[in-house]
Structure formats: C-alpha cells, structure tokens
Design an enzyme around this catalytic site. Structure first.
Site, mmCIF file in Angstrom:
data_model
loop_
_atom_site.group_PDB
_atom_site.id
_atom_site.type_symbol
_atom_site.label_atom_id
_atom_site.label_comp_id
_atom_site.label_asym_id
_atom_site.label_seq_id
_atom_site.Cartn_x
_atom_site.Cartn_y
_atom_site.Cartn_z
ATOM 1 N N SER A 185 0.818 -1.203 0.000
ATOM 2 C CA SER A 185 0.000 0.000 0.000
ATOM 3 C C SER A 185 0.861 1.267 0.000
ATOM 4 C CB SER A 185 -0.955 -0.040 1.199
ATOM 5 O OG SER A 185 -1.935 0.940 1.127
ATOM 6 N N ASP B 287 -2.464 6.046 -3.406
ATOM 7 C CA ASP B 287 -1.276 5.436 -2.823
ATOM 8 C C ASP B 287 -0.820 4.293 -3.715
ATOM 9 O OD1 ASP B 287 -3.464 3.872 -2.281
ATOM 10 O OD2 ASP B 287 -2.773 3.222 -0.310
ATOM 11 N N ASP C 52 -1.189 1.117 -3.952
ATOM 12 C CA ASP C 52 -2.108 0.109 -4.494
ATOM 13 C C ASP C 52 -3.474 0.689 -4.831
ATOM 14 O OD1 ASP C 52 -3.001 0.452 -1.873
ATOM 15 O OD2 ASP C 52 -3.574 -1.651 -1.647
ATOM 16 N N ASP D 160 -5.964 1.910 -3.196
ATOM 17 C CA ASP D 160 -7.193 1.654 -2.451
ATOM 18 C C ASP D 160 -7.620 2.883 -1.660
ATOM 19 O OD1 ASP D 160 -5.297 1.610 -0.416
ATOM 20 O OD2 ASP D 160 -6.035 -0.246 0.503
#
Length: 467
Positions: free
Chosen positions: A120, A261, A263, A265
C-alpha cells in the site's frame, strides 16, 4: 508468537521479513483453509454478477492474483502462485492492478480467493499480501487465524498429476473493472467533460488505470508520477506526499487534483487553489450527495476513531448518524455489512461505497468526487465546506514498545490530564499502529497551538514511558 496478519494483511521488508518461503507457505495454507471450509460466499458486490459457481465436492479452487509495481512483487508473485498451484488451486494472474481490481475480479469470476501483493502506502523495500474471500471481501480475522495455525502445523498431503493447479494470465479481466467504475459515475460515462484533473499515481498500481479511467470519463487529465516505476513507489508522491500534486494543480490551472497510494485503495484530493481535501471531507461531501439522492442507507456513515470531530458535528447538523469503529478499513467494512450501511471510510482516504465495491477503492472515490463537482457545477473547495475541521495534530512516536501502550499507568495518567485540559472541547487518542512499529498520538483542540502543545507533551510521555 506474534500474529502474522496485521490490520491489512501480512507486511514486512521483502526478502527479509516477507520471504518467498513465507509467501509460498501462506498461499498453500490459505487455499487449504478456504477449500476445507467450503463456505458459500457472501454474494457478489451489488451490480457484479457471479459468472462461476465457487462450490461443489469436486471443485478446484480458483484464485485471482494481482500485484503493484514494486520489484519484489515479481518474485513474491512467483512464490504465491507456486504455493497456490501446489495446493491444487487454479490461478489467474491479472498483472499490475489496484487492490480493488482484485476484489472486483474475484467477485465477477466467482473465484474462491484473491491475493494482492502490495504494501500500500509503505516505502518500496516493503511488500505485503492481502487476501480476499469469495465475493471480493477481505478475509475475517478467524479465517486468518486458522491459516496461521495451518502454517504452524504438519504439512498437508499435496495433490499430484492432473490434480495440481494450473496457471494462466488474463489481464483482460481488468477491462470489466474499468467498465464497472465508469458505470458508477453520476451523469454516466463522459460525465467529467470540461474538468481538468491532475492525478498522482505514486508510481504504483494505478499508473496506467487511473489516467485511463478519468480520460474515459471525459476529463482532461494530467498524469503525475505515472511511469509505473516501482523503485520509486510512494517516493515523495501519492496520497502520503501531496506537495507535488498541490503545485501541479495550481501550475496547470486544474479544477482538482487526485492522489492515490501505491495500491490505489485510497484517494485524497486537492482543490483548484492547492488546498488538501482529506478523507473526512470526502466522506462528508459524499454523504450529503448520497443522502440527497436517497442512496445513503439508513441515513448513516461509518468512520473510525481517527475521524475529525468536525465531521461528527457536520453529520449531526445534517441529520446523518455516525457509527465509529477501530482504525482499519476492514473494521469499517464489517460494521457496514452488519448494519447494512452504504458509505464508510477513513480520514486517510479509504472510502467504501458498498453498493459498488467490497473494499476501499481510490479510483471509484475519485469518480464520485469529480462526478459531484460536475453534477452540481460547484468547485471542490465549496463542496469541501460540507464540514469544518477542528485543528488536529498527529505525532508518530517511534522506537517504543507499542505493546505496553494500553497498560502504562504513567501514560494513562497523562491522557487523563490532557483530556481534563481540553474540557470536552477536543479529544485525545493514543493508538499503537497495526502495520508499523510506532505509537500514534492524536489530539484535536479548538486551536492549532493548543493541539500541538498537548500532542507534544503526550508524545514526550510516550517516549519516556514506553522506551
């Protein structure tokens, strides 16, 4: 032995804490546990059809695997795929994709399990493994605990011959995710025409998809940190480093900036003047929009203990109820599902629209923000006035024993003194991180000066009491 799974999967320095051996063992144990449970999935995300039965006595488990751009993702993916296939699971690799794309594809294909390799917002040397259950939801704690017990127990009997898993690549499945995102846009595809948007992809998983989705929605897009260079993932970019995005929005005369960010999410935003719009403000403007459309289920929003008091005041004034959970989008999602709520999220930018997604989705959130701007013809700074933030200071105290944070008498007394000083006009929160070796000290107060003073004194006590 410490728990392997944290609040958002397994994380650590790749090839040191998170090794190929660990990834392989975890993948095999996860497949074995899911197969033995044979529990029907909770159902697809609304609007996402299940195209394949995930059950049956002779069923071969199907697992979807994605990753972000980190270099370590390549060898960890190989290890995970090997662990899955040796346990008898068929594997579909969908390549470099945002975490919510894995969740979507798991639901859309009726897969039994999803694996996302990402840390992340963490720095490049780290990596992580996130697991999704059938239906695209994150695995509950009890299943993670069972997987850990399997890893510590005797090796399972392995399938042989035709019973071993097969592996295929199918990046085209991501096209369905893109179509799904565009279908959620207020005003429909093309609804962002006339908006100029800067999007910071943090050199991560959204480097290709975020500009693609926004352009397909009709926006004039300037892509920032979008080369997909995993060596620079989250490096002075993205949702945790907004300075370059703020500068770019002003320099390009953009209507808004969007930051993801590593990833994707999560999503934070920047208005046309370069001012930050955080997750609380995003939740507030989205809550009002959904309430106006009659789509805010049970008139309630779910947030975490980190949400600003100003958010709670704004929702109270709007007649919207607020449910509070521990930090972590998994806990937000659990509360949303148990209460049948449609909106929830975190100040950090994880926002869950449960009618459209089974997890926090940065690209989906960006479309809802920008779609609201287009729908109302209001600039972002006006929409962000949905709430007034109370000054909030967050101090990360490193190098301490976070396990003792809840048992220290000295620390407990210091918190009580701080709360007495604030006299109900603010609040104090001490929280050991679930993903990093630190304790977070958060203080809200009527003035920034008071918040900083109280937070600084508490941080000193944490450093002294927990070292």
């Amino acid at each position: 032995m410490a728990r392997l799974f944290g609040t958002d999967g397994v994380r650590g320095v790749a090839n040191a804490d998170l090794t190929a051996e660990l990834a392989l063992a975890l993948a095999s144990a996860a497949v074995e546990e899911v197969a033995d449970r044979g529990t029907p999935p909770p159902g697809p995300v609304d609007g996402v059809p299940v195209a394949r039965s995930a059950h049956g006595i002779d069923h071969r488990p199907l697992v979807v695997v994605g990753r972000d751009t980190r270099p370590s993702g390549e060898f960890l993916e190989a290890a995970v795929v090997a662990g899955l296939a040796r346990a008898g699971a068929d594997v579909t690799r969908i390549g470099v994709v945002p975490t919510p794309a894995v969740s979507y594809v798991v639901a859309a294909t009726g897969a039994d399990l999803g694996v996302m390799l990402s840390a992340s917002h963490n720095p490049m040397p780290d990596n992580g493994i996130k697991l999704f259950a059938a239906g695209g939801l994150k695995l509950p704690d009890d299943v993670e605990d069972a997987i850990e017990r399997r890893m510590a127990g005797p090796a399972a009997r392995r399938p042989v011959a035709a019973a071993v898993g097969r592996v295929r690549d199918d990046s085209m499945l991501v096209d369905g995710y893109v179509d799904h995102l565009l279908a959620t846009l207020p005003g429909g595809p093309g609804g962002l025409r006339g908006l100029r948007v800067v999007v910071d992809c943090a050199q991560g998983a959204a480097s290709d998809l975020a500009p693609r989705v926004l352009r397909a929605a009709g926006a004039d897009v300037i892509a920032l940190h979008a080369d997909g260079d995993g060596l620079r993932i989250n490096d002075r970019s993205g949702a945790t480093h907004l300075d370059s995005l703020r500068d770019a929005v002003v320099a390009h005369g953009a209507d808004a900036g969007i930051a993801h960010d590593g990833d994707a999410d999560r999503c934070l935003a920047v208005d046309s003047a370069g001012e930050i719009v955080d997750g609380d403000q995003i939740l507030a403007l989205c809550a009002l929009a959904l309430a106006e459309r009659g789509e805010l289920e049970r008139g309630t929003v779910v947030v975490t203990v980190m949400s600003n008091l100003g958010f709670h005041h704004a929702m109270r004034d709007a007649g919207i109820d607020v449910v509070t959970t521990p930090v972590g989008d998994r806990y937000v999602l659990e509360a949303m599902r148990s209460g049948a709520y449609s909106l929830g999220g975190e100040q950090s930018g994880h926002v869950v629209f449960l009618r459209h997604a089974g997890t926090g989705d940065g690209l989906l959130t960006a479309l809802q923000i920008l779609g609201r701007m287009a729908e109302t013809s209001q600039p972002l700074h006006e929409l962000a006035k949905a709430m007034t933030r109370l000054p909030q200071v967050l101090v990360n105290v490193r190098g301490v024993d976070r396990a003792r944070a809840e048992t220290s008498d000295e620390l407990r007394a210091a918190v009580a003194d701080a709360e007495a000083e604030l006299a109900g006009a603010g609040r104090v929160l001490l929280r050991p991180s679930g993903t990093e070796p630190l304790v977070r000290v958060m203080v809200e107060a009527p003035t920034d000066e008071l918040a900083r003073d109280v937070a600084g004194r508490l941080a000193d006590v944490v450093q002294r009491a927990l070292r």
